[in-house]
Design a protein around this motif. Structure first.
Motif, PDB file in Angstrom:
ATOM      1  N   GLU A   1       0.830  -1.212   0.000  1.00  0.00           N
ATOM      2  CA  GLU A   1       0.000   0.000   0.000  1.00  0.00           C
ATOM      3  C   GLU A   1       0.860   1.256   0.000  1.00  0.00           C
ATOM      4  O   GLU A   1       0.591   2.216  -0.727  1.00  0.00           O
ATOM      5  CB  GLU A   1      -0.930  -0.013   1.212  1.00  0.00           C
ATOM      6  CG  GLU A   1      -1.948   1.121   1.183  1.00  0.00           C
ATOM      7  CD  GLU A   1      -3.044   0.953   2.216  1.00  0.00           C
ATOM      8  OE1 GLU A   1      -3.510   1.986   2.746  1.00  0.00           O
ATOM      9  OE2 GLU A   1      -3.442  -0.194   2.487  1.00  0.00           O
ATOM     10  N   LEU A   2       1.912   1.263   0.805  1.00  0.00           N
ATOM     11  CA  LEU A   2       2.806   2.426   0.845  1.00  0.00           C
ATOM     12  C   LEU A   2       3.557   2.576  -0.473  1.00  0.00           C
ATOM     13  O   LEU A   2       3.780   3.707  -0.947  1.00  0.00           O
ATOM     14  CB  LEU A   2       3.795   2.293   2.004  1.00  0.00           C
ATOM     15  CG  LEU A   2       3.200   2.403   3.414  1.00  0.00           C
ATOM     16  CD1 LEU A   2       4.264   2.098   4.457  1.00  0.00           C
ATOM     17  CD2 LEU A   2       2.618   3.799   3.651  1.00  0.00           C
ATOM     18  N   ALA A   3       3.985   1.467  -1.066  1.00  0.00           N
ATOM     19  CA  ALA A   3       4.704   1.529  -2.337  1.00  0.00           C
ATOM     20  C   ALA A   3       3.818   2.126  -3.434  1.00  0.00           C
ATOM     21  O   ALA A   3       4.279   2.925  -4.264  1.00  0.00           O
ATOM     22  CB  ALA A   3       5.187   0.135  -2.738  1.00  0.00           C
ATOM     23  N   ALA A   4       2.535   1.745  -3.456  1.00  0.00           N
ATOM     24  CA  ALA A   4       1.612   2.306  -4.442  1.00  0.00           C
ATOM     25  C   ALA A   4       1.486   3.814  -4.258  1.00  0.00           C
ATOM     26  O   ALA A   4       1.468   4.579  -5.235  1.00  0.00           O
ATOM     27  CB  ALA A   4       0.247   1.630  -4.315  1.00  0.00           C
ATOM     28  N   GLU A   5       1.426   4.257  -3.017  1.00  0.00           N
ATOM     29  CA  GLU A   5       1.327   5.687  -2.741  1.00  0.00           C
ATOM     30  C   GLU A   5       2.609   6.418  -3.129  1.00  0.00           C
ATOM     31  O   GLU A   5       2.574   7.560  -3.603  1.00  0.00           O
ATOM     32  CB  GLU A   5       1.041   5.909  -1.249  1.00  0.00           C
ATOM     33  CG  GLU A   5       0.906   7.369  -0.865  1.00  0.00           C
ATOM     34  CD  GLU A   5       0.481   7.529   0.584  1.00  0.00           C
ATOM     35  OE1 GLU A   5       0.790   8.583   1.164  1.00  0.00           O
ATOM     36  OE2 GLU A   5      -0.148   6.610   1.126  1.00  0.00           O
ATOM     37  N   ALA A   6       3.755   5.772  -2.931  1.00  0.00           N
ATOM     38  CA  ALA A   6       5.038   6.406  -3.220  1.00  0.00           C
ATOM     39  C   ALA A   6       5.450   6.278  -4.676  1.00  0.00           C
ATOM     40  O   ALA A   6       6.486   6.811  -5.084  1.00  0.00           O
ATOM     41  CB  ALA A   6       6.121   5.796  -2.333  1.00  0.00           C
TER      42      ALA A   6
END
Length: 626
Positions: free
Chosen positions: A86-91
């Motif tokens: 989820e964080l990778a998608a946001e970043a």
């Protein structure tokens, strides 16, 4: 899939933690951090802080602590991989594709963990059996309670070459060898590594058994034996008791490093839970990094004997290249012939705490070691001392820290080799000279001449105009320095009326509105007469101080930190030096009246302080050119 530490660090750096947490928690800015009521426990007064620069949150109430990934797992309830995705998608980052070789390696490591955990369970059973009575008696004599024994999961390896091998026969022999439980030599049958030893599990940061330390119960060598390096265990990347000391350090805001695991256990028995130990090696760069992630200044507490002090110096020199602003080491020395166990038995936890209270900063430990290294009676020996000290400073990679270490060593050298004060009966600093009238008069030593009129009056006249201009330019670029130096700035005398008016306007603006940046400060000043002077000073980036220069390039944030520190120090010098010079003028006048040794000493001390402040101003100017 392979998530390397570098990839995870890049992911964390692309996430603004306050923005992430602010989606579900009401946060407010507090200086350079954010505050909130802790979402992990009920509270009315905010004790939960978020630091975007360091990338972590911390609650001073319940000790909740973590980064963006930890927030997603603890607060959102996601699994580690779901949080990462989820964080990778946001970043805007791609999660690495599965790596079959990495998956196979992870599966093998999981199997090895089963081996060492099975060994730990079996060792613990042996200690609790009737055969373990002598070992339990030994622990009792060492003052280790049953509760501590169980907390550290002590065990016993029987004095047998095949007992463990037989107990773990469900695992392939090759796996027992790879985990370090068996020794395989040439074509001989593999045999138990640990025999006739008290066994202490070594755990990773997550509390999983990865290796063992064994202490021999009878006579023999080596007294202590550790597991070899394995796919699970790298002694240079492991600290004993890290899994227990890490949460304890959040309560105490410290971490203590001692020489061995029995020292750690003795301290735990005394109620001191925030201690760790290396595993038979000097502290490594990796271990220092682990310590600095816990606290900025770990306490190293080694034995007072020669071996302990050598270990302390090895740690000191290993740390020098890695120092950065705010992160260092401190050194507490135990009495000669005593280890932590001896000390807490004799004086309890309070006695050990008293030793920690006397800890030396790293710079003092280096100085004391080099001064004690040999005689200092000849010029060559003194020059050698200076060379050794400056070599320590030059090993520091951070330019700002390196500069301050060089200055600290120079100050100590100047004080150590200063000309001694003349005693009564010796040659006094006044020499008789013939006067033109044929009589005799006394001429003062030039070093003791009264200060010039400019020096006499500087305390009242204030600072020179170029110095005032540099100060005002710095405050306009870095308004955050105003609040923390407000008291000093109010005391400062600025002789030019226009600049004095601008300083008053800056102080009034900062007092009326917190958290001002440069644009906000200029917006307040715009209707005032001082606005044109302010914009002129902001454009004058040729002044030779780091806080007067435009910041460009990739290292802007690091340069801002240096500029802010330089500005704080600059303000301190500007405020202090006029006061020192006024006191110097008074001391000189008093000495010329009394001619006593006490007056001479006071005058020379103030003169040295004035010269040191001048050196500090020059160093601040020089640092902006590097």
């Amino acid at each position: 899939m392979t998530l390397t530490p570098q990839w995870l660090d890049e992911l964390r750096s692309r996430i603004t933690l306050s923005t992430l947490i602010g989606r579900t928690v009401k946060i407010t800015r507090a200086g350079r951090e954010y505050k909130a009521c802790c979402p992990f426990h009920n509270e009315k007064t905010p004790s939960f802080t978020i630091n975007d620069e360091k990338g972590f949150y911390h609650c001073f109430g319940c000790s909740a602590h973590g980064d963006a990934i930890r927030w997603m797992t603890d607060q959102r309830g996601l699994s580690f991989m779901d949080a990462v995705k989820e964080l990778a998608a946001e970043a805007g980052m791609d999660v690495p594709a599965p790596d079959p070789r990495a998956a196979k390696k992870a599966e093998e490591q999981a199997s090895l963990r089963d081996v060492v955990q099975g060994a730990a369970d079996w060792f613990a059973q042996q200690l609790e059996s009737t055969n373990g009575a002598p070992a339990r008696d030994y622990l009792a004599r060492r003052g280790i309670s049953d509760a501590t024994r169980r907390a550290f999961a002590f065990g016993l390896a029987p004095d047998s070459r095949s007992a463990l091998k037989e107990a773990l026969k469900k695992f392939p022999t090759a796996m027992l060898v790879e985990s370090g439980m068996l020794i395989a030599v040439d074509d001989k049958e593999p045999y138990d590594r640990f025999r006739g030893r008290l066994m202490i599990p070594i755990r990773d940061a997550r509390g999983r058994v990865i290796a063992f330390g064994g202490r021999i119960l009878g006579d023999g060598e080596p007294k202590y034996l550790n597991s070899p390096d394995t796919p699970l265990f790298d002694k240079g990347r492991t600290l004993f008791n890290l899994d227990k000391a890490s949460p304890a350090s959040r309560q105490t805001n410290r971490v203590i490093v001692v020489e061995g695991y029995m020292d750690v256990i003795a301290l735990a028995e005394a109620g001191i839970a925030d201690a760790v130990a290396p595993l038979g090696t000097a502290l490594t760069e990796n271990q220092l990094g682990m310590l600095w992630r816990m606290v900025p200044v770990p306490l190293l507490c080694f034995d007072g004997d020669n071996a302990g002090q050598k270990a302390a110096m090895r740690a000191a020199t290993r740390a020098l290249p890695l120092l950065r602003p705010g992160f260092s080491l401190a050194f507490a020395t135990l009495p000669a012939g005593q280890d932590p166990d001896d000390l807490v038995r004799a004086k309890g936890a309070a006695g050990f705490a008293a030793i920690l209270d006397e800890a030396q900063p790293l710079v003092e430990r280096l100085w004391a070691h080099e001064v004690a290294a040999g005689p200092l009676t000849t010029p060559e020996e003194r020059a050698a001392l200076k060379t050794r000290l400056l070599a320590h400073a030059d090993a520091i990679q951070d330019a700002d820290v390196r500069h301050h270490y060089r200055e600290a060593f120079r100050e100590r050298l100047d004080a150590l080799f200063a000309r001694p004060r003349v005693e009564r009966g010796g040659r006094v600093p006044w020499a008789p000279q013939a006067s033109r009238g044929g009589g005799r008069r006394f001429a003062p030593d030039p070093r003791l001449q009264p200060p010039a009129d400019e020096t006499r009056s500087i305390g009242k006249a204030g600072i020179a105009a170029p110095l005032a201009a540099a100060l005002l330019g710095g405050l306009l670029r870095y308004p955050q320095a105003i609040a923390r130096n407000e008291e000093a700035l109010i005391r400062l005398a600025v002789p030019d009326s226009a600049d004095a008016e601008l300083l008053r306007a800056i102080l009034d603006s900062a007092a009326a509105q917190e958290g001002l940046d440069t644009e906000g400060l200029l917006a307040i000043l715009e209707p005032m007469k001082v606005y044109n002077r302010a914009t002129t000073l902001l454009r004058a980036d040729g002044m030779h101080f780091s806080f007067n220069r435009r910041l460009e390039g990739e290292e802007v944030e690091a340069a801002r930190e240096i500029a802010l520190r330089d500005l704080d120090e600059y303000i301190g010098v500007l405020v202090t030096q006029p006061e020192i010079r006024a006191r110097l003028a008074e001391a000189t006048a008093d000495y010329m009246r009394t001619m006593d040794d006490e007056g001479h000493a006071r005058q020379q001390k103030l003169r040295a302080m004035d010269e040191e402040l001048t050196r500090r101003l020059a160093a601040l100017s020089d640092s902006s050119q590097s």
